[in-house]
Enzyme design. Structure first.
Site, PDB file in Angstrom:
ATOM      1  NE  ARG A  97     -31.373  15.175 -40.602  1.00 44.13           N
ATOM      2  CZ  ARG A  97     -30.515  15.649 -39.689  1.00 44.13           C
ATOM      3  NH1 ARG A  97     -30.595  16.907 -39.292  1.00 44.13           N
ATOM      4  NH2 ARG A  97     -29.578  14.877 -39.180  1.00 44.13           N
ATOM      5  CE1 TYR A 100     -27.780  14.848 -36.002  1.00 48.13           C
ATOM      6  CE2 TYR A 100     -25.490  15.158 -36.624  1.00 48.13           C
ATOM      7  CZ  TYR A 100     -26.826  15.173 -36.947  1.00 48.13           C
ATOM      8  OH  TYR A 100     -27.224  15.516 -38.219  1.00 48.13           O
ATOM      9  CG  HIS A 140     -28.284  19.330 -42.186  1.00 51.00           C
ATOM     10  ND1 HIS A 140     -29.484  19.964 -41.969  1.00 51.00           N
ATOM     11  CD2 HIS A 140     -27.510  20.224 -42.857  1.00 51.00           C
ATOM     12  CE1 HIS A 140     -29.441  21.194 -42.480  1.00 51.00           C
ATOM     13  NE2 HIS A 140     -28.256  21.369 -43.025  1.00 51.00           N
TER      14      HIS A 140
HETATM   15  C1  LIG Z   1     -29.199  32.201 -40.626  1.00 53.26           C
HETATM   16  C2  LIG Z   1     -28.630  30.847 -40.841  1.00 53.26           C
HETATM   17  N1  LIG Z   1     -27.861  30.300 -39.883  1.00 53.26           N
HETATM   18  C3  LIG Z   1     -27.309  29.082 -40.065  1.00 53.26           C
HETATM   19  C4  LIG Z   1     -27.520  28.368 -41.204  1.00 53.26           C
HETATM   20  C5  LIG Z   1     -26.875  26.999 -41.409  1.00 53.26           C
HETATM   21  N2  LIG Z   1     -27.924  25.976 -41.387  1.00 53.26           N
HETATM   22  C6  LIG Z   1     -28.466  25.521 -42.528  1.00 53.26           C
HETATM   23  S1  LIG Z   1     -29.720  24.443 -42.245  1.00 53.26           S
HETATM   24  C7  LIG Z   1     -29.522  24.570 -40.578  1.00 53.26           C
HETATM   25  C8  LIG Z   1     -30.427  23.789 -39.675  1.00 53.26           C
HETATM   26  C9  LIG Z   1     -31.856  24.058 -39.960  1.00 53.26           C
HETATM   27  O1  LIG Z   1     -32.678  23.335 -39.106  1.00 53.26           O
HETATM   28  P1  LIG Z   1     -34.237  23.324 -39.309  1.00 53.26           P
HETATM   29  O2  LIG Z   1     -34.746  24.693 -39.433  1.00 53.26           O
HETATM   30  O3  LIG Z   1     -34.814  22.499 -38.228  1.00 53.26           O
HETATM   31  O4  LIG Z   1     -34.455  22.650 -40.710  1.00 53.26           O
HETATM   32  P2  LIG Z   1     -34.050  21.182 -41.168  1.00 53.26           P
HETATM   33  O5  LIG Z   1     -32.727  21.291 -41.820  1.00 53.26           O
HETATM   34  O6  LIG Z   1     -34.037  20.325 -39.959  1.00 53.26           O
HETATM   35  O7  LIG Z   1     -35.115  20.781 -42.132  1.00 53.26           O
HETATM   36  C10 LIG Z   1     -28.486  25.430 -40.263  1.00 53.26           C
HETATM   37  C11 LIG Z   1     -28.040  25.733 -38.896  1.00 53.26           C
HETATM   38  C12 LIG Z   1     -28.318  28.982 -42.176  1.00 53.26           C
HETATM   39  N3  LIG Z   1     -28.568  28.381 -43.339  1.00 53.26           N
HETATM   40  N4  LIG Z   1     -28.857  30.202 -41.966  1.00 53.26           N
END
Ligand SMILES: Cc1ncc(C[n+]2csc(CCOP(=O)(O)OP(=O)(O)O)c2C)c(N)n1
Ligand SMILES: Cc1ncc(C[n+]2csc(CCOP(=O)(O)OP(=O)(O)O)c2C)c(N)n1
Ligand SMILES: [Mg+2]
Ligand SMILES: [Mg+2]
Lengths: 360, 327, 360, 327
Positions: free
Chosen positions: C254, C267, C258
């Site tokens: 990434r 972090y 985020h």
């Molecule tokens: C059910 C749910 N919980 C929390 C969130 C908030 N949220 C959005 S993206 C994210 C992290 C996602 O991490 P990952 O699956 O590794 O995908 P990345 O963003 O790293 O591509 C979170 C906690 C959400 N969108 N849906």
């Protein structure tokens, strides 16, 4: 049975046990079976509206739960855990009181369907109906044990069908990340009500799923009580050593219909049902103990009589107990004020909830 | 007394409570090193370490389910759901489990957890970062639901919630986090659960609200005061248990009532308020109980113009007050 | 680029492709990156309130999605799928319209946050925010394909953090039981917002979880576009042969925070961020194509100019488009009456919903 | 016309619809070989085979989530949730996904699924096999919620639900399955969604109910008729979209209204009814809108005496009618 306490047969010795331990386990399997059969009798007699059974699962439960330490560890059961909760301290009266939905039923005071056991006194968590939720509670109990530095393990049981729920994945993953002291026991009886394993899972051994979470998965023959004992002891010791969770898959058989509302002949052939009888843990354990010289005919008869007396007593006693008073039905939605603290307790300020294990 | 934002008040109460209560833990997504996506838990990780401030995997059902188990075994977990919109995967654990453990065990088990969740719209969060979720949970016996609107109440109610022996859902309106400031005592004060507050006295119309809407209601009351309409405003603060006494005694005096909520109108929390009032104060009513609430579309759309269209604002409340005053 | 169509370098030949295909893939990676960078520029300029990025993920997406057949297969994306949806037919204008939340935004008409792509025209399912839900939709799409006897595959993308959700387990299990034509792509960038893999999973390779569901799991280097291409093609061919699902774990990086609401330096160390730059798929692919003689400086400049023009055009065009009309905000809660059928349509009797793939 | 039980009517409609619509599939736990735990889907597996009658793993979120995807790609799935109580794990898929696909895609995607779920108490099912769940879902824009009370309506509404291009939650009261019989035409008739039915005409009090309570309301109306109280009974049949016209035109005539529901009272569906009526018919009201509903404890306890205590019965409704008549 006092004299048995000093006997150590080869079979017992091989398990680091005394014969008395083996007999206690045998008695528990027989007791659970006898209670279970009694429940069906009551059902047919119109005295028990609903029965859900543990027949076929008793060996796995007694074997595995035997190494859980009463008053310290936690058992997080499911609706087939009759043998498990008996092993961990509940009594035949407790089970029958739940069956008759009596006011003094320690599980729920007659509020829940039979089979939803729980005992704050014995660290047996209250059971609900939605499957697999309890697995996360066991994980949380283990988290608290670790955080508070308590020497405790949580052991939870669930069916193989239930292990397909999302909570299973989330719970095993978290337990794996933090190497929590928790043991997951999947009792695989091949069916989720009528749905056979072939439609529930693409792989035959669900224990293999432990690899996805970085801890051991063990398949054990649930009709072999002592194999279950060994698997349970090993998993619990692992947890106590701080090495994290174990997933045990006990291959068991469901000797009855799913529940008294089910007709299993609709989806299981007579041959299959007949073949399954071979996997009954009770006669197998009996033979094993006889062959090992632990059980002889008089002792067997003694245990049988003892079990029958206990079941009769429990039935009569529970049946004679009063029903819940509808005037109490409003109670326990929230904590009630502790008279020692005063009425503000209900308001929440300054109160700490007493938790069953607070003394540990 | 120091002046604090809504967010700082919550953060302060979490920290002070963790200092007092060794059994309290905070857990959730990003609550640790990052300090939460809104920084509500910022600093807790540094002070209390990874055992008491736990960055969990992205699994809401686990966050709540493990909290339940942890509570049973002696911890006092304060899980955070990152956005209230994402509480749905934990619905089963909250509704079927947390809310029922006490009742189903005939009082022999309890579940002392406080689930914090930022909710609400007007922050450009669109369909899935703007929702009001209180109606789903206020309907559930066994749950307490708290929605503060001021820094003072937020800290005081949060302490009460954490100390409450039963599960509490603690909803924090995202828009208040940084936009609202107020005096917050340094000491360990609490605000009891289940008590509404009359935040403005008036004689002609009672307006009942909570969260962001409690502020909008006050604004609307000021606006119509210029027209000579005297409005009493009640900030419910706790939605369940509902302080119906405070509500009824006001409505019995004013005879008219506007219920305000940000959520979709149909079947929202204000429906219960309206129904309870008409059941118990019918003879005192001089006009219909009006509801000012969000439109019945699935949550707040993103584009500014659409978001503005969705959100209840002081103007809409004032309009309802005027309409009712003229009744 | 017409003359490129007949060129087949060794690199292209090794993949059963023509140079033109490689250049198209390169252009898509570069285009996705350029659009992404533009979104951040707009954000800093105060013209885009929220940005969520795919930087670092483009290689995996372009590589894998390239073998999905437009107008037939389905793409079920997530919020980082900019490169994926571009590969499967959406245009830079479509992306920028979502970014500006314009009325004509095909994804949502400005109703959703940017990054929630969807296109009925291109069989790209509408994206929501709760993570991992879409995985089950992909499974359902594959189920329909199988049941209706359609030659279609569903491919879905999600983050590694999201793969810990219960829906992942339930979906992979069902897909495994029925050997459905679905490909699960976990783009593992090591973080769920701020939570590192070490706190998310006890095992390093999430592809290993496929074994729990009886189908292959493949780890692929997400910065290697052609390795992703091979993995994607193989998985899709497997699905088309009726052999069931594949789980692909693409190890990506990434490159941004985020989202525009995040500060990743809180972090992630400067060293870590520096090291991650090495895993950028774009320069790596460029070098590879140069080394293979597929890309030369003029061609590269040509593509860069073409990409810039496309991004400029998309930005200007999207920005100039009208905002949604609040009068339309009540629409599409339910299906609207089809004028061809008459007003009863809304009532439900006798209506069949038109589904985007009905013609397939 | 043949006389059929409520259950047979539903089964018949499922079968006839599957014959008409090659894209329709039924899926859920035990719906296949076993024919469902209530035998509602009995016979479908034999007639339509395992591709169209799918015994799924025990995973409600998957059952709904996969149905959504299948609908997008051309099937018309009719998932069964074995007991309404167990719909909670699928809450996220229903509320965040099914209900919003159309809105969030600006109308470019839809989701034609009908989720069937047996609900309700009085069947000795205790806390987790007795619940009324409509309040959680009637609050959600984008969902339709149907609750039939007669065999005729059950079959006719089910056909409309399955043919409806949007997600429908179809709630079947377990106690009606075998206890209620009625005439059901053999042909392919439908009952439109969104239309309430006046099942008894009267002049003094309107009683509004649905599901099992629609029967209890009629019984109560008969009981008080002996006392000379003339009651009009409305069976809502569809809870969302609500046929408010039928409700209002009745209440405007009678001036008095009792709302009946089996669910927990606080925040239940009847709260919305009451709020809507008082908003739009206030001038016509000659007394408070009373609600007769379940007590606010977590669902129905098991022991017979406790279950009886929980359940709303015709006597309780009659008592409310009498009270209101005397107002
Ligand atoms: C059910 C749910 N919980 C929390 C969130 C908030 N949220 C959005 S993206 C994210 C992290 C996602 O991490 P990952 O699956 O590794 O995908 P990345 O963003 O790293 O591509 C979170 C906690 C959400 N969108 N849906
Ligand atoms: C969430 C949920 N869905 C459905 C049910 C209904 N139900 C009760 S037991 C059962 C089958 C459980 O199968 P398995 O987990 O294999 O356990 P077994 O009964 O075979 O021991 C089902 C579907 C339930 N209790 N909870
Ligand atoms: Mg089973
Ligand atoms: Mg990630």
């Amino acid at each position: 049975m006092a004299e048995a306490s000093i006997r150590v047969s080869d079979l017992a010795a091989a398990h680091g046990l005394r014969d008395e331990d083996l007999l206690r386990m045998y008695r528990l399997v027989a007791l659970a079976r006898a209670i279970d059969e009694r429940m069906w009798v009551l059902n047919r007699a119109g005295k028990a509206a609903f029965v859900i059974s543990g027949q076929g699962h008793e060996g796995a439960q007694v074997g595995i739960v035997s190494s859980l330490r009463p008053g310290r560890d936690w058992l997080v059961p499911y609706y087939r855990s009759i043998a498990g909760v008996l092993t961990f301290g509940m009594t035949p009266r407790d089970i029958l009181m739940a069956q008759f939905a009596r006011a003094a039923d320690p599980s729920s005071g007659g509020r829940q369907m039979p089979g939803h056991y729980g005992s704050a006194e014995h660290n047996i968590l209250t059971t609900s109906s939605p499957v697999a939720t309890q697995l996360l509670h066991a994980v949380g109990i283990a988290l608290a044990a670790k955080t508070l530095g308590r020497d405790q393990v949580a052991l939870t049981e669930l069916g193989e069908g239930s292990s397909n729920q999302g909570d299973f994945h989330e719970g095993l993953n978290f337990a794996g990340v933090h190497r929590l002291p928790v043991v997951f026991v999947v009792e695989n009886n091949g069916y989720a009500i009528s749905v056979p394993m072939s439609l529930q899972s693409p792989i035959p051994d669900l224990a293999d799923r432990a690899a996805a979470y970085g801890f051991p998965g063990v398949v054990v023959d649930g009709s072999d009580v002592l194999a279950c004992y060994r698997a349970g002891r090993e998993a619990l010791e692992r947890a106590r050593r701080g090495e994290g969770p174990t997933l045990i898959e006990a291959k068991v058989t469901r000797l009855t219909a799913h529940s008294s509302d089910d007709q299993q002949t609709k989806y299981r052939s007579a041959e299959e049902l007949q073949a399954e009888r071979e996997r009954d843990p009770l006669p197998r354990f009996r033979r094993q103990l006889r062959d090992a010289g632990v059980l002889d005919e008089p002792r067997e008869a003694e245990i049988a009589a003892d079990v029958k007396a206990a079941v009769d007593d429990a039935t009569d006693w529970a049946e004679s107990q009063p029903e819940p008073d509808p005037a109490t039905a409003y109670r326990h939605v929230f904590a009630e004020p502790d008279p020692a603290i005063g009425p503000e307790a209900a308001g929440g300020a300054g109160v700490r909830a007493a938790t069953p294990a607070e003394g540990v | 007394m120091a002046v604090r934002t809504f967010l700082e008040a919550i953060r302060g109460a979490l920290a002070s409570e963790m200092r007092l209560d060794q059994c309290m833990v905070v857990l959730g997504e990003d609550v640790g090193v990052k300090g939460g996506v809104f920084l509500v838990t910022d600093g807790l990780f540094a002070e209390f370490g990874p055992e008491r401030v736990i960055d969990t995997p992205l699994t809401e059902s686990m966050i709540v389910g493990a909290s339940i188990g942890a509570a049973v075994n002696g911890l006092h977990p304060v899980p955070e759901i990152q956005f209230a919109d994402f509480i749905m995967p934990a619905f089963n654990q909250i509704v079927s489990e947390a809310a029922r453990i006490r009742y189903r065990s005939n009082g022999t088990f309890g579940c002392q957890i406080t689930i914090r969740a930022p909710y609400g719209g007007g922050v450009h969060g669109a369909l899935y970062h703007s929702q009001s979720i209180e109606a789903f949970f206020t309907h559930v016996p066994g749950l307490k639901v708290v929605v503060p609107s001021t820094p003072y109440d937020a800290a005081g109610l949060l302490r009460s919630a954490i100390r409450d022996p039963d599960p509490v859902l603690f909803l924090e309106h995202k828009k208040l986090y940084r936009s609202v400031r107020g005096e917050v005592p340094a000491g360990d004060y609490t605000v009891p659960l289940g008590q509404a507050q009359v935040t403005r006295s008036g004689t002609q119309i009672t307006v009942i609200a909570y969260g962001l809407m409690a502020h909008h209601a006050l604004e609307a009351a000021e606006a119509v005061a210029a027209d000579g309409i005297s409005v009493e405003v009640i900030d419910l603060r706790t939605l369940r248990p509902l302080d119906l006494d405070t509500v009824l005694s006001s409505v019995r005096r004013t005879g008219k009532c506007v219920v305000v909520y940000e959520d979709n109108k149909f079947g929202g929390y204000g429906a219960e308020l309206s129904a309870s009032i008409s059941e118990q104060a019918f003879d005192f009513l001089d006009g219909p109980i009006l509801r000012v609430a969000g439109p019945d579309v699935p949550a707040v759309p993103y584009a500014h113009v659409l978001e503005d269209w969705f959100m209840v604002d002081p103007g809409a409340i004032a309009a309802a007050i005027r309409r009712l005053a003229a009744y």
